[in-house]
Design an enzyme around this catalytic site. Structure first.
Site, PDB file in Angstrom:
ATOM      1  N   CYS A 113      14.607   4.186 -56.547  1.00  0.00           N
ATOM      2  CA  CYS A 113      13.918   4.382 -55.259  1.00  0.00           C
ATOM      3  C   CYS A 113      14.838   4.945 -54.172  1.00  0.00           C
ATOM      4  CB  CYS A 113      13.308   3.069 -54.778  1.00  0.00           C
ATOM      5  SG  CYS A 113      12.189   2.349 -55.967  1.00  0.00           S
ATOM      6  N   HIS A 255      12.102   3.271 -47.230  1.00  0.00           N
ATOM      7  CA  HIS A 255      11.460   3.316 -48.550  1.00  0.00           C
ATOM      8  C   HIS A 255      10.189   2.472 -48.485  1.00  0.00           C
ATOM      9  CE1 HIS A 255      10.542   2.889 -52.682  1.00  0.00           C
ATOM     10  NE2 HIS A 255      11.017   1.673 -52.804  1.00  0.00           N
ATOM     11  N   ASN A 285       4.066   2.056 -53.931  1.00  0.00           N
ATOM     12  CA  ASN A 285       5.499   2.389 -54.023  1.00  0.00           C
ATOM     13  C   ASN A 285       5.646   3.594 -54.956  1.00  0.00           C
ATOM     14  OD1 ASN A 285       8.225   2.486 -54.644  1.00  0.00           O
ATOM     15  ND2 ASN A 285       8.454   0.267 -54.833  1.00  0.00           N
TER      16      ASN A 285
HETATM   17  O1  UT7 Z   1      11.338  -0.393 -54.793  1.00  0.00           O
HETATM   18  C1  UT7 Z   1      11.622  -1.717 -55.117  1.00  0.00           C
HETATM   19  C2  UT7 Z   1      10.579  -2.151 -56.088  1.00  0.00           C
HETATM   20  N1  UT7 Z   1      10.120  -3.479 -56.047  1.00  0.00           N
HETATM   21  C3  UT7 Z   1       9.653  -4.125 -54.959  1.00  0.00           C
HETATM   22  O2  UT7 Z   1       9.699  -3.692 -53.862  1.00  0.00           O
HETATM   23  C4  UT7 Z   1       9.056  -5.467 -55.201  1.00  0.00           C
HETATM   24  C5  UT7 Z   1       9.640  -6.545 -54.317  1.00  0.00           C
HETATM   25  N2  UT7 Z   1       8.894  -7.784 -54.452  1.00  0.00           N
HETATM   26  C6  UT7 Z   1       7.663  -7.946 -53.915  1.00  0.00           C
HETATM   27  O3  UT7 Z   1       7.134  -7.063 -53.276  1.00  0.00           O
HETATM   28  C7  UT7 Z   1       6.993  -9.293 -54.077  1.00  0.00           C
HETATM   29  O4  UT7 Z   1       7.885 -10.194 -54.675  1.00  0.00           O
HETATM   30  C8  UT7 Z   1       5.691  -9.202 -54.925  1.00  0.00           C
HETATM   31  C9  UT7 Z   1       4.630  -8.461 -54.156  1.00  0.00           C
HETATM   32  C10 UT7 Z   1       5.948  -8.532 -56.249  1.00  0.00           C
HETATM   33  C11 UT7 Z   1       5.172 -10.617 -55.191  1.00  0.00           C
HETATM   34  O5  UT7 Z   1       4.962 -11.279 -53.959  1.00  0.00           O
HETATM   35  P1  UT7 Z   1       5.498 -12.760 -53.748  1.00  0.00           P
HETATM   36  O6  UT7 Z   1       5.094 -13.168 -52.397  1.00  0.00           O
HETATM   37  O7  UT7 Z   1       6.957 -12.786 -54.087  1.00  0.00           O
HETATM   38  O8  UT7 Z   1       4.632 -13.534 -54.796  1.00  0.00           O
HETATM   39  P2  UT7 Z   1       5.138 -14.545 -55.929  1.00  0.00           P
HETATM   40  O9  UT7 Z   1       5.736 -13.814 -57.052  1.00  0.00           O
HETATM   41  O10 UT7 Z   1       5.897 -15.665 -55.283  1.00  0.00           O
HETATM   42  O11 UT7 Z   1       3.774 -15.144 -56.388  1.00  0.00           O
HETATM   43  C12 UT7 Z   1       2.946 -15.987 -55.534  1.00  0.00           C
HETATM   44  C13 UT7 Z   1       1.717 -16.380 -56.296  1.00  0.00           C
HETATM   45  C14 UT7 Z   1       2.043 -16.968 -57.676  1.00  0.00           C
HETATM   46  O12 UT7 Z   1       1.068 -17.953 -57.956  1.00  0.00           O
HETATM   47  P3  UT7 Z   1       1.418 -19.515 -57.735  1.00  0.00           P
HETATM   48  O13 UT7 Z   1       2.592 -19.790 -58.641  1.00  0.00           O
HETATM   49  O14 UT7 Z   1       1.757 -19.658 -56.278  1.00  0.00           O
HETATM   50  O15 UT7 Z   1       0.151 -20.196 -58.148  1.00  0.00           O
HETATM   51  C15 UT7 Z   1       1.848 -15.798 -58.610  1.00  0.00           C
HETATM   52  O16 UT7 Z   1       1.514 -16.208 -59.918  1.00  0.00           O
HETATM   53  O17 UT7 Z   1       0.902 -15.235 -56.553  1.00  0.00           O
HETATM   54  C16 UT7 Z   1       0.683 -15.063 -57.952  1.00  0.00           C
HETATM   55  N3  UT7 Z   1       0.681 -13.639 -58.254  1.00  0.00           N
HETATM   56  C17 UT7 Z   1      -0.404 -12.863 -58.131  1.00  0.00           C
HETATM   57  N4  UT7 Z   1      -1.666 -13.161 -57.786  1.00  0.00           N
HETATM   58  C18 UT7 Z   1      -2.550 -12.150 -57.737  1.00  0.00           C
HETATM   59  C19 UT7 Z   1       1.721 -12.849 -58.632  1.00  0.00           C
HETATM   60  N5  UT7 Z   1       1.318 -11.581 -58.778  1.00  0.00           N
HETATM   61  C20 UT7 Z   1      -0.003 -11.562 -58.476  1.00  0.00           C
HETATM   62  C21 UT7 Z   1      -0.974 -10.550 -58.432  1.00  0.00           C
HETATM   63  N6  UT7 Z   1      -2.225 -10.866 -58.053  1.00  0.00           N
HETATM   64  N7  UT7 Z   1      -0.694  -9.272 -58.720  1.00  0.00           N
END
Ligand code: UT7
Length: 328
Positions: A113, A255, A285
């Site tokens: 990225c 980004h 992204n």
């Molecule tokens: O260019 C660099 C590339 N990468 C990035 O920029 C990604 C950086 N990371 C992020 O943007 C975030 O970490 C994410 C958007 C990927 C995830 O957001 P988060 O706030 O860190 O969510 P999390 O992984 O802590 O998950 C929270 C909850 C979980 O459920 P529980 O355990 O609280 O019941 C996950 O299982 O959300 C659930 N979850 C989802 N629910 C619906 C995880 N992914 C999803 C989904 N849809 N796609």
């Protein structure tokens, strides 16, 4: 030493759109969750039968038009991508042929990225030394073809597109130039965001295919933390190098990964959100393509104007990161 100006900007987003509602039918997710956690509403998907090079050609033509330049004036093509047309040869060579550019050097640069920012810094060196006069710098990605649409951690985030700058040698009296550029790499954290197989270390096999090890894997939480840390640090580095304060920056074009990451970065160095370009709702992204696409969209809708001071910052797999301050 010469200085580098941005003489043209262009971008291309494919027509086909994948909305959060479409994704609801593919994985266990919801429009509301995706919007709340990322700010993404839709992303664009490359047309069937097309490759990264096809998107690049359209973005490059727009940038050439904007620069009022013909392709014969280009000396070098740099394509920042992690999703080029082929493993070999470089996509930049495919682009060279499609554009009909003669007498150019052409290569790909993979810094994920941060690739566009890295490429601008590389192009800046070629201009500064006087080696080349006009360079086509592209960021382009065809990510939807390397995503696992069963993995909700990644498939909701990414989209396709291309963005291009023409950078040129400035006249000695011109002040709208690249002022500073900084880039970093922290390979110890490479496994936070990677495609473990399908390269040369773990080549393609039936097992790799069955296990989906060739798809992108990400530790979202750790990537989030590292993204905010490194982009904020890189912004401070660029401000210090130019002896500028944040209030002298007209726009930040970061980004486009996640609106919450953008807000956290801006917040860390107390930069107001109404001076930040965010296009993530429309594009998702697009990795190396995200900065030039966001830049071009804001330039064409009239927010970014000639003469303004603009800071770019990026973070990506590698881990790579960087920043640039330029007068546009
Ligand atoms: O260019 C660099 C590339 N990468 C990035 O920029 C990604 C950086 N990371 C992020 O943007 C975030 O970490 C994410 C958007 C990927 C995830 O957001 P988060 O706030 O860190 O969510 P999390 O992984 O802590 O998950 C929270 C909850 C979980 O459920 P529980 O355990 O609280 O019941 C996950 O299982 O959300 C659930 N979850 C989802 N629910 C619906 C995880 N992914 C999803 C989904 N849809 N796609």
């Amino acid at each position: 030493m010469f200085k580098t100006k941005i003489s043209g900007v262009g971008s291309f987003l494919p027509e086909k759109v994948l909305t959060n509602f479409d994704l609801e039918k593919m994985v266990e997710t919801s429009h509301d969750w995706i919007v709340q956690r990322t700010g993404i509403e839709r992303r664009h998907v490359i047309a069937d039968g097309e490759g990264t090079s096809d998107m690049i050609v359209r973005a490059a033509q727009k940038a050439l038009e904007d620069a009022k330049m013909s392709v014969d004036q280009i000396d070098l093509i740099i394509v920042a991508t992690l999703s080029g047309d082929f493993k070999m040869p470089a996509t930049a060579c495919v682009v060279q042929a499609k554009l009909g550019a003669k007498n150019v050097m052409a290569f790909d640069l993979n810094a994920a990225c941060s690739g566009f920012l890295y490429s601008l810094i590389v192009a800046d060196q070629f201009i500064k030394t006087g080696f080349y006069k006009n360079i086509l710098v592209v960021g382009a990605e065809n990510l939807t073809r390397i995503l696992d649409y069963k993995d909700r951690d990644t498939c909701i985030l990414f989209g396709d597109g291309a963005g291009a700058f023409i950078v040129s040698r400035a006249e000695p009296n011109e002040t709208n130039v690249i002022l500073t550029g900084h880039a970093h790499a922290e390979g110890a954290h490479a496994e936070l965001l990677w495609a473990p197989a399908g390269g040369t270390k773990v080549p393609f096999s039936q097992k790799v295919l069955d296990e989906g090890q060739h798809f992108m894997k990400m530790n979202g939480k750790e990537i989030f933390k590292n993204a905010t840390r490194t982009m904020a640090t890189c912004c401070k580095e660029a401000l210090e190098a130019t002896n500028m304060s944040a209030d002298q920056i007209d726009w930040l074009v970061p980004h486009q990964a996640n609106l919450r990451i953008t807000e956290a970065v801006a917040n860390q160095f107390k930069f107001p959100m109404d001076k930040v370009i965010s296009t993530v709702h429309e594009t998702g992204n697009t990795s190396a393509a995200s900065i030039p696409i966001a830049f071009d969209m804001a330039y064409r809708d009239g927010r970014l104007k000639r003469g303004q001071t603009i800071m770019l910052t990026a973070f990506g797999a590698g881990l790579t990161s960087g920043s640039i301050i330029l007068k546009f």
